[in-house]
Design an enzyme around this catalytic site. Sequence first.
Site, PDB file in Angstrom:
ATOM      1  N   GLY A  89       0.847  -1.328   0.112  1.00  8.57           N
ATOM      2  CA  GLY A  89      -0.057   0.018   0.069  1.00  8.57           C
ATOM      3  C   GLY A  89       0.996   1.270   0.227  1.00  8.57           C
ATOM      4  O   GLY A  89       2.080   1.063  -0.030  1.00  8.57           O
ATOM      5  N   TYR A  90       0.395   2.563  -0.136  1.00  7.69           N
ATOM      6  CA  TYR A  90       1.006   3.790  -0.239  1.00  7.69           C
ATOM      7  C   TYR A  90       0.590   4.648   0.942  1.00  7.69           C
ATOM      8  O   TYR A  90      -0.439   4.793   1.075  1.00  7.69           O
ATOM      9  CB  TYR A  90       0.694   4.330  -1.805  1.00  7.69           C
ATOM     10  CG  TYR A  90       1.419   3.164  -2.622  1.00  7.69           C
ATOM     11  CD1 TYR A  90       2.580   3.412  -3.135  1.00  7.69           C
ATOM     12  CD2 TYR A  90       0.580   2.313  -3.359  1.00  7.69           C
ATOM     13  CE1 TYR A  90       3.291   2.998  -4.108  1.00  7.69           C
ATOM     14  CE2 TYR A  90       1.344   1.306  -4.208  1.00  7.69           C
ATOM     15  CZ  TYR A  90       2.735   1.614  -4.571  1.00  7.69           C
ATOM     16  OH  TYR A  90       3.161   0.983  -5.428  1.00  7.69           O
TER      17      TYR A  90
END
Lengths: 154, 154
Positions: free
Chosen positions: B28-29
């Site tokens: 994820g970011y």
Amino acid sequence: MGIEIERKYLIYKDKWQPKDEGVSIRQGYLSTDKERTVRVRTKGKKAYLTIKGENKGISRMEMEYEIPFEDATKLLDNLCHKPLIEKTRHIEEHLGHTWEIDVFFGDNEGLIVAEVELLSPTEEVKLPDWIDREVSDDKRYYNSSLCLKPYITW
Amino acid sequence: MGIEIERKYLIYKDKWQPKDEGVSIRQGYLSTDKERTVRVRTKGKKAYLTIKGENKGISRMEMEYEIPFEDATKLLDNLCHKPLIEKTRHIEEHLGHTWEIDVFFGDNEGLIVAEVELLSPTEEVKLPDWIDREVSDDKRYYNSSLCLKPYITW
């Protein structure tokens, strides 16, 4: 991983004087989202990458990793949002609590902020006489906000 | 710190079959800014925090740090943009180059992408016969884009 609980105050500039040189801090942000700030910081000769979650009252999730100083310098110079935040940190002990007093330079010249870290949100703090008003809830004083809207532009 | 140079391709799904189980990746970011992406990834039993600068052609600055798996899980579950990216990575050697074939699941089900890392932007690559067209320059295939606009929504 930890939960950070801290209170932030302005100070009376005529009542406080630095007792030492302090340590130089240079920091910038890869994310200024309030839900997920990512900070790059050099502090003296060390460097850190710090991830913080959203404030819940005066608490927030925080994770910090030491990284090579040269990496941090490259990230600060090339990737972080500008302007960077430059400040000198002074540490003072007062009646059982440790205070961090940050004297800002550059685009935040003139700003001095004192922070105290607590073990619980309800812990009582004896305030030094150079403490002015609390600004824990004032988003303008978040370092991530000072990078987007520096003090000299207020 | 390094500079990453890679080419990305779609594959002919009827010409390629995984030779092994592969390794599970969940990522994820914390920042999807193209100038400064910050990725959290668990890969098998390990976890990494990776910072990438903007693409310059097929090159970009990249720094990666290993972090505790539990930290990464907390960051993915609590702080990262949703949806997360879930995929299985298969590695194949082909005529002197290492290919990473990512088979996506979840909101990117149906997408399979093959990447090859190069030593220089001009290095020639012998393509396996299961390689379809190159998508290095197509921003929709960036993993940071797939998290904002997953493949099943195209």
